[in-house]
Motif scaffolding. Structure first.
Motif, PDB file in Angstrom:
ATOM      1  N   LEU A   1      56.932  36.758  44.443  1.00 16.99           N
ATOM      2  CA  LEU A   1      56.000  37.819  44.208  1.00 16.99           C
ATOM      3  C   LEU A   1      56.601  39.313  44.404  1.00 16.99           C
ATOM      4  N   ILE A   2      57.769  39.296  45.442  1.00 16.02           N
ATOM      5  CA  ILE A   2      58.677  40.481  45.509  1.00 16.02           C
ATOM      6  C   ILE A   2      59.442  40.978  44.235  1.00 16.02           C
ATOM      7  N   LYS A   3      59.693  39.822  43.513  1.00 16.28           N
ATOM      8  CA  LYS A   3      60.230  40.075  42.167  1.00 16.28           C
ATOM      9  C   LYS A   3      59.257  40.765  41.098  1.00 16.28           C
ATOM     10  N   ASP A   4      58.184  40.309  41.136  1.00 19.22           N
ATOM     11  CA  ASP A   4      57.000  40.716  40.192  1.00 19.22           C
ATOM     12  C   ASP A   4      56.848  42.124  40.651  1.00 19.22           C
ATOM     13  N   ILE A   5      56.646  42.499  41.897  1.00 16.62           N
ATOM     14  CA  ILE A   5      55.989  43.760  42.278  1.00 16.62           C
ATOM     15  C   ILE A   5      57.261  44.758  41.985  1.00 16.62           C
ATOM     16  N   ILE A   6      58.577  44.429  42.105  1.00 18.63           N
ATOM     17  CA  ILE A   6      59.650  45.167  41.581  1.00 18.63           C
ATOM     18  C   ILE A   6      59.610  45.816  40.062  1.00 18.63           C
ATOM     19  N   ASP A   7      59.144  44.682  39.436  1.00 22.73           N
ATOM     20  CA  ASP A   7      59.032  44.681  37.739  1.00 22.73           C
ATOM     21  C   ASP A   7      57.826  45.355  37.470  1.00 22.73           C
ATOM     22  N   THR A   8      56.655  45.331  38.266  1.00 29.18           N
ATOM     23  CA  THR A   8      55.498  46.265  37.826  1.00 29.18           C
ATOM     24  C   THR A   8      55.742  47.555  37.841  1.00 29.18           C
TER      25      THR A   8
ATOM     26  N   SER B   1      52.673  40.951  54.968  1.00 33.20           N
ATOM     27  CA  SER B   1      53.815  40.991  55.847  1.00 33.20           C
ATOM     28  C   SER B   1      55.077  40.348  55.305  1.00 33.20           C
ATOM     29  N   MET B   2      55.102  39.512  54.359  1.00 34.83           N
ATOM     30  CA  MET B   2      56.479  39.230  53.672  1.00 34.83           C
ATOM     31  C   MET B   2      56.901  40.532  52.964  1.00 34.83           C
ATOM     32  N   LEU B   3      56.172  41.356  52.329  1.00 36.68           N
ATOM     33  CA  LEU B   3      56.402  42.491  51.657  1.00 36.68           C
ATOM     34  C   LEU B   3      57.163  43.419  52.414  1.00 36.68           C
ATOM     35  N   GLN B   4      56.418  43.594  53.761  1.00 43.30           N
ATOM     36  CA  GLN B   4      57.145  44.552  54.818  1.00 43.30           C
ATOM     37  C   GLN B   4      58.284  44.122  55.209  1.00 43.30           C
ATOM     38  N   TYR B   5      58.639  42.784  55.609  1.00 41.95           N
ATOM     39  CA  TYR B   5      59.837  42.595  55.967  1.00 41.95           C
ATOM     40  C   TYR B   5      60.890  42.517  54.950  1.00 41.95           C
ATOM     41  N   PHE B   6      60.618  42.329  53.798  1.00 37.28           N
ATOM     42  CA  PHE B   6      61.566  42.495  52.783  1.00 37.28           C
ATOM     43  C   PHE B   6      61.986  44.025  52.372  1.00 37.28           C
TER      44      PHE B   6
END
Length: 556
Positions: A29-36, A56-61
């Motif tokens: 999901l992190i990849k797709d958000i960066i690409d969005t 929470s995952m997005l925050q920690y990344f």
């Protein structure tokens, strides 16, 4: 073999990984958000589909202040693809808040919850009070917000202010994460303070998302896409990712392979079919998914020797809308509910940008709400002129249980407010014709399941008869087998007792024969022995057959 603990109620990503809980990897999901492209993304999914854990995952990344936890992503999918995506890791100042605590019974208390949530996020960034990049005036303003001393207008601009402070200190634009953005609006709608909450939320989002020059990206999660005209006024950079779009479709919920692998890991591979019937059936974009919350609870139950699946979602999600549907159902809607409960489908135009205040304006709005909140799933879609019609059905046994429960509760409420004295006298007097007429009238007015088993009619009749004063209503399904379906026992043995045996006919022409068969069964199996042994001498026996909303009653 020592199994990983199941993360029941765990939505903190660092705890999930560091304490070695069972985790289905959704880090791409992190990849797709960066690409969005675009600044603001609203991702809507039903409750309990992993939104909070992903936030929470997005925050920690992304969060610079979480850099010491960078190792928790080691070995996960986002690290495996590496490359440019890892250059974003722990590179941004991050604001993260959840609005799910603002679910109080009035606006004042809900706003207090929002203030405290905002204050806690300011407190998390209190290192800014020592920053040379902030003026003394800004620091004083900062402290007022932490101490809950500012007025409502200040809190409406608070995240914009915090963003500017973070950009000044870090010299980098801000990543904003807002979880459960629509909870305050849903609660406000059902509790009667919707306009007050809309006015605040509109200003809050406008300042945070529209006029915020310090914003890099914002991710919001919730159940519904609330109309842009309602709370996202002027937020032209808003990208909607709903259950109808293909974006992020595999990141919320478990795919079938993920569920099968989990069952095998814990030694319950033979339970795959049962898990599918109870918790599968959702269609997000092109992905068919299971409810992750329910699967985790189901696995936990299996590990603790629980043998039967349950409706876990019924105890966690907001089911007020089902009550609204049932209580406001006209005859057409009752028929549609019956079709759904019988495993059928309905076809409706679906409105994506819903306004809570308009939910009850039309039944189509209500069906739209049920669809986007997970109570119905898409089967197919087609065009009707300029409208898109979506064919929908109940996703699985878990959701069918929720409908069943609220229909039963609605029926019990109807029983309490209706006077069934004529029916009760007919039952006691042995007036089968009047009993049949009164019972048929109730069947027509209630919600039944067209393909229901005998058990539905058993529960239905018990609900009608239980309020009889001076009588004990006993059911064989409560105490065992080898007895008739329903016993009506007066508190004194000098009054008439009643035995009822129920049958379900396959066609209307079978009604009379099936009713006679039920009556004969009472005699053949000597269901009256218990009553005779207790001293009852005056006993009526009824055979009742049902077919959809019709019934036939014979007495002996």
């Amino acid at each position: 073999m020592k199994f990983k603990p199941l993360p029941v109620g765990v939505d903190n990503f660092e705890k999930m990984i560091s304490e070695h809980y069972f985790y289905v990897d959704k880090t791409l999901l992190i990849k797709d958000i960066i690409d969005t492209k675009g600044e603001v993304t609203l991702c809507t999914r039903p409750r309990r589909f992993g939104k909070s854990l992903n936030i929470s995952m997005l925050q920690y990344f992304f969060d610079k202040n979480k850099k010491k936890y960078a190792h928790i992503f080691d070995g996960l999918n986002i690290t495996k693809i590496g490359g440019v995506y890892l250059t974003h890791q722990n590179s941004y100042p991050v604001i993260k808040i959840t609005l799910k605590s603002a679910d109080m019974g009035n606006f004042e208390d809900s706003f207090k919850q929002l203030k405290m949530e905002i204050s806690e996020e300011f407190q998390r960034h209190n290192y800014l009070l020592k920053s040379e990049s902030l003026s003394e005036q800004q620091k004083a303003f900062f402290i007022r917000i932490i101490n809950l001393e500012a007025d409502i207008a200040v809190y409406a601009r608070s995240l914009k202010f915090l963003s500017s402070c973070l950009e000044l200190h870090h010299n980098k634009k801000v990543f904003i994460l807002i979880d459960e953005y629509d909870v305050p609006l849903e609660k406000a709608y059902f509790q009667g303070y919707y306009e007050d909450m809309v006015n605040f939320i509109r200003g809050f989002f406008s300042n945070t998302l529209k006029t915020n020059d310090s914003l890099y990206k914002a991710i919001l999660t919730g159940c519904l896409r609330i109309s842009k005209e309602s709370i996202f006024t002027g937020v032209n950079n808003l990208k909607i990712v709903s259950i109808l779009t293909n974006n992020f479709d595999e990141y919320f919920g478990f795919a079938e392979k993920e569920v099968v692998d989990a069952l095998k890991y814990y030694g319950f591979g033979e339970k795959a079919k049962e898990a599918k019937e109870w918790y599968n059936g959702y269609l997000f974009g092109k992905s068919v998914v299971y409810n992750p919350w329910s699967i985790i609870q189901y696995l936990d139950g299996l590990c603790h020797k629980e043998t039967r699946p349950k409706s876990f979602w019924a105890n966690t999600s907001s089911n007020s809308i089902i009550k609204e549907l049932v209580q406001n159902a006209d005859n057409d809607t009752k028929g549609e509910i019956e079709s759904l409960m019988a495993g059928g489908t309905i076809c409706k135009p679906i409105k994506e940008d819903i306004v809570y205040a308009e939910i009850m304006d039309t039944m189509d709005n209500l069906w739209s709400f049920l669809f986007f909140t997970g109570y119905l799933k898409k089967v197919s879609e087609r065009m009707d002129g300029v409208r898109t019609l979506i064919e929908m059905k109940i996703p699985n046994n878990e959701i069918a249980y929720i409908y069943d429960r609220f229909i039963y509760e609605w029926f019990q409420q109807r029983v309490k407010v209706n006077n069934y004295s004529v029916l009760y006298m007919a039952v006691i007097d042995g007036n089968a014709a009047l009993f049949q007429k009164e019972l048929s009238d109730i069947l027509i007015k209630t919600i039944s399941f067209m393909d229901s088993a005998e058990s539905f009619y058993h529960g239905f009749l018990l609900g009608v008869l239980r309020p009889m004063e001076g009588y004990l209503i006993k059911s064989n399904r409560e105490v065992g087998v080898g007895r008739s379906d329903i016993f009506i026992k007066p508190l004194t043995i000098r009054k008439r007792a009643i035995i009822i045996e129920l049958k379900k006919a396959k066609t209307a022409t079978e009604l009379y024969g099936m009713a006679k068969e039920g009556l004969q069964q009472i005699y053949d199996k000597k269901y009256d022995i218990e009553l005779l042994e207790e001293g009852y001498v005056d006993i009526l026996r009824y055979g009742i057959a049902f077919y959809r909303k019709d019934c036939e009653i014979v007495v002996g």
